[in-house]
Structure formats: C-alpha cells, structure tokens
Design a protein around this motif. Structure first.
Motif, PDB file in Angstrom:
ATOM      1  N   ASP A 171       4.350  13.086 -10.730  1.00  0.00           N
ATOM      2  CA  ASP A 171       5.372  13.369  -9.066  1.00  0.00           C
ATOM      3  C   ASP A 171       4.821  14.369  -8.841  1.00  0.00           C
ATOM      4  OD1 ASP A 171       7.732  12.601  -7.394  1.00  0.00           O
ATOM      5  OD2 ASP A 171       8.987  13.055  -9.381  1.00  0.00           O
ATOM      6  N   ILE A 172       5.245  14.194  -7.555  1.00  0.00           N
ATOM      7  CA  ILE A 172       5.355  15.386  -6.803  1.00  0.00           C
ATOM      8  C   ILE A 172       6.318  15.994  -6.076  1.00  0.00           C
ATOM      9  CG2 ILE A 172       4.654  16.223  -3.913  1.00  0.00           C
ATOM     10  CD1 ILE A 172       2.124  15.699  -5.389  1.00  0.00           C
ATOM     11  N   GLU A 173       6.852  18.024  -6.111  1.00  0.00           N
ATOM     12  CA  GLU A 173       8.046  18.319  -5.370  1.00  0.00           C
ATOM     13  C   GLU A 173       7.878  19.270  -5.053  1.00  0.00           C
ATOM     14  OE1 GLU A 173       9.737  19.748  -9.095  1.00  0.00           O
ATOM     15  OE2 GLU A 173      10.419  18.000 -10.285  1.00  0.00           O
ATOM     16  N   GLY A 174       8.163  18.699  -3.969  1.00  0.00           N
ATOM     17  CA  GLY A 174       7.372  19.587  -2.701  1.00  0.00           C
ATOM     18  C   GLY A 174       6.387  20.102  -2.648  1.00  0.00           C
ATOM     19  N   ALA A 175       5.871  20.993  -2.514  1.00  0.00           N
ATOM     20  CA  ALA A 175       3.849  20.938  -2.446  1.00  0.00           C
ATOM     21  C   ALA A 175       3.899  21.372  -3.778  1.00  0.00           C
ATOM     22  CB  ALA A 175       4.402  21.935  -1.441  1.00  0.00           C
ATOM     23  N   THR A 176       4.246  20.960  -4.734  1.00  0.00           N
ATOM     24  CA  THR A 176       3.803  21.163  -6.330  1.00  0.00           C
ATOM     25  C   THR A 176       3.851  19.714  -6.836  1.00  0.00           C
ATOM     26  OG1 THR A 176       4.950  22.791  -6.253  1.00  0.00           O
ATOM     27  CG2 THR A 176       4.459  22.174  -8.091  1.00  0.00           C
ATOM     28  N   ALA A 177       3.074  20.005  -7.428  1.00  0.00           N
ATOM     29  CA  ALA A 177       2.675  18.340  -8.369  1.00  0.00           C
ATOM     30  C   ALA A 177       2.403  18.556 -10.021  1.00  0.00           C
ATOM     31  CB  ALA A 177       0.881  18.017  -8.459  1.00  0.00           C
ATOM     32  N   ILE A 178       3.080  17.862 -10.201  1.00  0.00           N
ATOM     33  CA  ILE A 178       4.085  17.700 -12.031  1.00  0.00           C
ATOM     34  C   ILE A 178       2.698  16.772 -12.378  1.00  0.00           C
ATOM     35  CG2 ILE A 178       6.332  17.510 -13.511  1.00  0.00           C
ATOM     36  CD1 ILE A 178       6.451  19.576 -11.000  1.00  0.00           C
ATOM     37  N   HIS A 213       0.817  -1.280  -0.253  1.00  0.00           N
ATOM     38  CA  HIS A 213      -0.126   0.190   0.145  1.00  0.00           C
ATOM     39  C   HIS A 213       0.862   0.940   0.056  1.00  0.00           C
ATOM     40  CE1 HIS A 213      -3.313  -2.571   0.836  1.00  0.00           C
ATOM     41  NE2 HIS A 213      -3.143  -3.127   1.473  1.00  0.00           N
ATOM     42  N   ALA A 214       0.844   2.366  -0.816  1.00  0.00           N
ATOM     43  CA  ALA A 214       1.006   2.893  -1.323  1.00  0.00           C
ATOM     44  C   ALA A 214       1.202   4.371  -0.373  1.00  0.00           C
ATOM     45  CB  ALA A 214       1.200   3.426  -2.271  1.00  0.00           C
ATOM     46  N   THR A 215       2.088   5.311   0.193  1.00  0.00           N
ATOM     47  CA  THR A 215       1.382   6.020   1.251  1.00  0.00           C
ATOM     48  C   THR A 215       2.301   7.331   1.375  1.00  0.00           C
ATOM     49  OG1 THR A 215       3.290   5.650   2.833  1.00  0.00           O
ATOM     50  CG2 THR A 215       0.698   4.415   3.239  1.00  0.00           C
ATOM     51  N   GLY A 216       1.486   8.653   1.728  1.00  0.00           N
ATOM     52  CA  GLY A 216       1.831   9.549   1.587  1.00  0.00           C
ATOM     53  C   GLY A 216       2.230   9.700   0.135  1.00  0.00           C
ATOM     54  N   ILE A 217       3.328  10.730  -0.505  1.00  0.00           N
ATOM     55  CA  ILE A 217       3.266  11.089  -1.461  1.00  0.00           C
ATOM     56  C   ILE A 217       2.641  10.361  -2.504  1.00  0.00           C
ATOM     57  CG2 ILE A 217       3.847  13.560  -1.116  1.00  0.00           C
ATOM     58  CD1 ILE A 217       6.755  12.727  -1.795  1.00  0.00           C
ATOM     59  N   ALA A 255       1.591   8.017  -2.964  1.00  0.00           N
ATOM     60  CA  ALA A 255      -0.122   7.621  -2.883  1.00  0.00           C
ATOM     61  C   ALA A 255      -0.774   8.306  -4.154  1.00  0.00           C
ATOM     62  CB  ALA A 255      -0.751   7.307  -1.997  1.00  0.00           C
ATOM     63  N   LEU A 256      -0.177   9.783  -4.049  1.00  0.00           N
ATOM     64  CA  LEU A 256      -0.483  10.169  -5.466  1.00  0.00           C
ATOM     65  C   LEU A 256      -0.406  10.132  -7.157  1.00  0.00           C
ATOM     66  CD1 LEU A 256      -0.398  13.646  -3.009  1.00  0.00           C
ATOM     67  CD2 LEU A 256      -2.105  12.130  -3.084  1.00  0.00           C
ATOM     68  N   LYS A 257       0.854   9.741  -6.613  1.00  0.00           N
ATOM     69  CA  LYS A 257       1.305   9.626  -8.286  1.00  0.00           C
ATOM     70  C   LYS A 257       0.261   8.836  -9.129  1.00  0.00           C
ATOM     71  CE  LYS A 257       5.561  10.200  -6.881  1.00  0.00           C
ATOM     72  NZ  LYS A 257       7.095   9.930  -6.669  1.00  0.00           N
ATOM     73  N   GLY A 258       0.492   9.079 -10.270  1.00  0.00           N
ATOM     74  CA  GLY A 258      -0.555   8.702 -10.785  1.00  0.00           C
ATOM     75  C   GLY A 258      -1.877   8.967 -10.480  1.00  0.00           C
ATOM     76  N   LYS A 259      -2.714   9.553 -10.215  1.00  0.00           N
ATOM     77  CA  LYS A 259      -3.777   9.643  -9.232  1.00  0.00           C
ATOM     78  C   LYS A 259      -4.478  10.739 -10.793  1.00  0.00           C
ATOM     79  CE  LYS A 259      -4.574   7.702  -5.478  1.00  0.00           C
ATOM     80  NZ  LYS A 259      -5.832   7.252  -5.064  1.00  0.00           N
TER      81      LYS A 259
END
Length: 134
Positions: free
Chosen positions: A125-132, A72-76, A78-82
């Motif tokens: 991807d997530i770089e800091g608080a910015t979503a790519i 189970h992916a957690t944190g950032i 888990a957001l990649k690919g959403k």
C-alpha cells in the motif's frame, strides 16, 4: 433554438449531460418548426420524444461506462503490488526503498518484520509518501 442555446450554456456551466440531451430535443423541436411548419403542440411532442429517448438510451450506457474501473492503473494504484529494493533497513518505524526508479520512505506492514539493504520487498500500500512493504 433559443432554448437549445440556453440548455447548452447550462450544460457547460453545470457539466450535467442530461442538459445536453434536452438541448438536442430543443434542436429537434426547432427543426420540426422550421422544416415542417409544426405548431406548438407538435414542437413540444417532438421535444419530449427526442429528449426522453436520448435520456433512456444514453444514460444507462454512460452509467455502465462510469462504473467500470480503468484497465491501466495510474498514480499510486500502479505502484501497489510492485517489487522494490531496500536501500536502508526497513522496519515498523521506517526505512528507504527504491521503487520504480525513485527513492521512497517505507515501513514494514508487520511490526516484527525487518528488511535489510539489498532485499526485495513487495509494496502492499501507499500511505501519503510512505510505501508499506512486506
């Protein structure tokens, strides 16, 4: 038992699981001395055999489990690919998206791409608080 206690304390302080295995070997040596009246040579042999057996069996199993990725992916991760919805125009210099119910700053992966409000984008991807996104 004094040796087992010292190794147990060292295990807690250093978090080295090998010390726990050595502590179990020391307990085995103490049991041999107490239950069977074994002399020093028998105690040392039982300590070495039990400690070596534990390290030889438990350590490879622990290393195998440590190298496996969590299912189970957690944190950032888990957001990649959403997918996200663009709230404010997103380009190479920035913008805003709604991702997992939260508003994120975002920028486009490709410098020439722009995404208008209401479009769905994929989070790369997530770089800091910015979503790519793309």
């Amino acid at each position: 038992m004094i040796g087992a206690t010292a190794l147990g304390i060292a295990l807690v302080v250093t978090a080295m699981p090998e010390l726990g295995m050595l502590a179990v070997g020391a307990i085995a040596a103490a049991l041999v001395a107490g239950a069977f009246g074994g002399d020093a040579v028998v105690q040392v042999v039982s300590f070495v055999v039990v400690s070596t057996a534990l390290i030889a069996v438990v350590r490879p199993i622990a290393n195998r489990h440590r190298s496996q990725r969590p299912q189970h992916a957690t944190g950032i991760d888990a957001l990649k690919g959403k997918q996200a919805v663009v709230l404010e125009r997103v380009d190479a210099s920035g913008g805003r998206i709604k991702l997992a119910g939260e508003v994120w700053s975002a920028r486009a992966l490709d410098h020439g791409s722009t995404y208008e409000a209401g479009q769905e984008v994929d989070v790369v991807d997530i770089e800091g608080a910015t979503a790519i996104v793309m």
